[in-house]
Write a protein that holds these residues in place. Sequence first.
Motif, PDB file in Angstrom:
ATOM      1  N   PRO A  35     -40.031 -66.733  31.973  1.00 42.98           N
ATOM      2  CA  PRO A  35     -38.995 -66.853  33.010  1.00 42.98           C
ATOM      3  C   PRO A  35     -39.396 -66.086  34.277  1.00 42.98           C
ATOM      4  O   PRO A  35     -40.135 -65.093  34.202  1.00 42.98           O
ATOM      5  CB  PRO A  35     -37.754 -66.227  32.359  1.00 42.98           C
ATOM      6  N   PRO A  94     -31.418 -77.270  33.536  1.00 42.51           N
ATOM      7  CA  PRO A  94     -31.405 -75.850  33.170  1.00 42.51           C
ATOM      8  C   PRO A  94     -32.693 -75.484  32.437  1.00 42.51           C
ATOM      9  O   PRO A  94     -33.347 -76.331  31.821  1.00 42.51           O
ATOM     10  CB  PRO A  94     -30.190 -75.727  32.246  1.00 42.51           C
ATOM     11  N   GLY A  95     -33.078 -74.201  32.520  1.00 37.51           N
ATOM     12  CA  GLY A  95     -34.252 -73.736  31.794  1.00 37.51           C
ATOM     13  C   GLY A  95     -35.436 -73.408  32.660  1.00 37.51           C
ATOM     14  O   GLY A  95     -36.478 -72.968  32.159  1.00 37.51           O
ATOM     15  N   THR A 128     -36.419 -72.053  37.007  1.00 36.74           N
ATOM     16  CA  THR A 128     -35.977 -71.738  38.365  1.00 36.74           C
ATOM     17  C   THR A 128     -36.642 -72.703  39.333  1.00 36.74           C
ATOM     18  O   THR A 128     -37.856 -72.919  39.258  1.00 36.74           O
ATOM     19  CB  THR A 128     -36.345 -70.290  38.734  1.00 36.74           C
ATOM     20  N   HIS A 174     -31.229 -71.163  40.105  1.00 33.04           N
ATOM     21  CA  HIS A 174     -31.614 -70.217  39.063  1.00 33.04           C
ATOM     22  C   HIS A 174     -31.834 -70.894  37.708  1.00 33.04           C
ATOM     23  O   HIS A 174     -31.445 -72.032  37.474  1.00 33.04           O
ATOM     24  CB  HIS A 174     -30.565 -69.117  38.969  1.00 33.04           C
ATOM     25  N   ASP A 175     -32.455 -70.118  36.815  1.00 28.05           N
ATOM     26  CA  ASP A 175     -32.905 -70.599  35.523  1.00 28.05           C
ATOM     27  C   ASP A 175     -31.819 -71.339  34.740  1.00 28.05           C
ATOM     28  O   ASP A 175     -32.029 -72.453  34.260  1.00 28.05           O
ATOM     29  CB  ASP A 175     -33.421 -69.399  34.711  1.00 28.05           C
ATOM     30  N   ALA A 176     -30.649 -70.738  34.607  1.00 28.31           N
ATOM     31  CA  ALA A 176     -29.588 -71.321  33.775  1.00 28.31           C
ATOM     32  C   ALA A 176     -28.787 -72.388  34.500  1.00 28.31           C
ATOM     33  O   ALA A 176     -27.946 -73.056  33.907  1.00 28.31           O
ATOM     34  CB  ALA A 176     -28.652 -70.212  33.287  1.00 28.31           C
ATOM     35  N   GLN A 177     -29.041 -72.564  35.771  1.00 29.27           N
ATOM     36  CA  GLN A 177     -28.244 -73.470  36.601  1.00 29.27           C
ATOM     37  C   GLN A 177     -28.628 -74.927  36.356  1.00 29.27           C
ATOM     38  O   GLN A 177     -29.803 -75.247  36.147  1.00 29.27           O
ATOM     39  CB  GLN A 177     -28.475 -73.093  38.072  1.00 29.27           C
TER      40      GLN A 177
END
Length: 429
Positions: free
Chosen positions: A24, A364-365, A367, A408-411
């Motif tokens: 990440p 997601p997952g 960036t 972002h990563d989770a977005q």
Amino acid sequence: MNPSVRSLAEVVSCLSGYDPDAVPVADAQRIIADFITPIDCIEQLALRSALGRVLARDIISPIDVPSHDNSAMDGYALRSADLGDAAVTLAVAGTAYAGRAHAGSVAPGQCVRIMTGAVMPPECDTVIPQEFTLHATQLHITVPAGAVRSGDNRRFRGEDLRIGQAALCKGRILRPADLGLLASLGIAEVPVQRRLRVAFFSTGDELRSIGQPLDEGCVYDSNRYTLHGMLTRLGCDLIDMGVVKDDPDSLEAALRHACENADAIITSGGVSVGAADYTRDIMARLGDVSFWKIGMRPGRPMAFGQISSNGQSAFLFGLPGNPVAVMVTFYFFARQALLHMMGADASAPPLMRARSTAAIRKKPGRTEYQRGILSTDSDGCQQVRITGAQGSGILRSMVEANCMVVLHDAQGSVAAGDLVDVMLFDGLT
């Protein structure tokens, strides 16, 4: 430069679930921050030459600033005890100029005409601006009731800086206002970190430098010029090593030369899955280097570590070869690390919020960094739109952009009207 105290393996052991094939963004940034060590070399510079340099020690004020109580206004210095509920007429006892104080005393019922910056007479505690007075002559003024309060328009000795107080702290990148502040303290020279030496080169047989003929299947090397610009804005001393061919001897010679002459090395190209095996082998053989696939787009492949040659060591940033990926990985990984090496107390570029004018697809997952154009809508609110095609080789998308949209990563996907994080290009050092 001294080698890092800890190995990369020791640094990454602090992270749970570390996988070099799926790192990440935040973990990669943390590893780099924990592994990097600042240079330790100080030089003394004349104040005029210190702009943009990193302060190496705290600067302690040798004097009070201001050095005396003084007036913040052109007007009249008076005793607040003379004021009341009605208008009062005061006799003018003299004049105080900046750099030339009133020589006499001020008795009850008197005032002194005073200029901005002039020393306050010791008997006076308040200044009334001249435009608030009535019937002002060379001999008398009238102060209306309620026109001024006790202590108004008086600047106190040391209210800006006290003697012995830290005026500027170690790690600050000196700005024009800082030079003015130091000059106000009578300081002519300042201790700064020496400039960071950074060597950089591009790899690839298909690359040509400007001025060379462009053979079929070849392209001009743009990465060295964007790196040159970004490194220059950081205030580094640069060693441009040109284009290094795709062969083991050339690459190893370039890395060794860079290592022996620089604090940090930045390469572009040669670290992706499709790169020749010897690139990774040589980098790893010369030192402690990790090869990552970072959960981001653009800029997935990256190498980071420290290499050594003939007793000298340098930190290595192996960036991708695509032009946009080079800029993105520099801004979000190398830039902060280089500032840390310079001894600068600099935080990551600030993010602001803006509304997306259109939907943006994202999984997601990972960036994602989308090139955007920030503007103001008819209601005065910040809005951002994507520049268009976002391929990592489309350098024009960076030219047209004034910001980076950070997803972002989770977005997940963004709907039109959603707020997104934005990093402005303007102001990046």
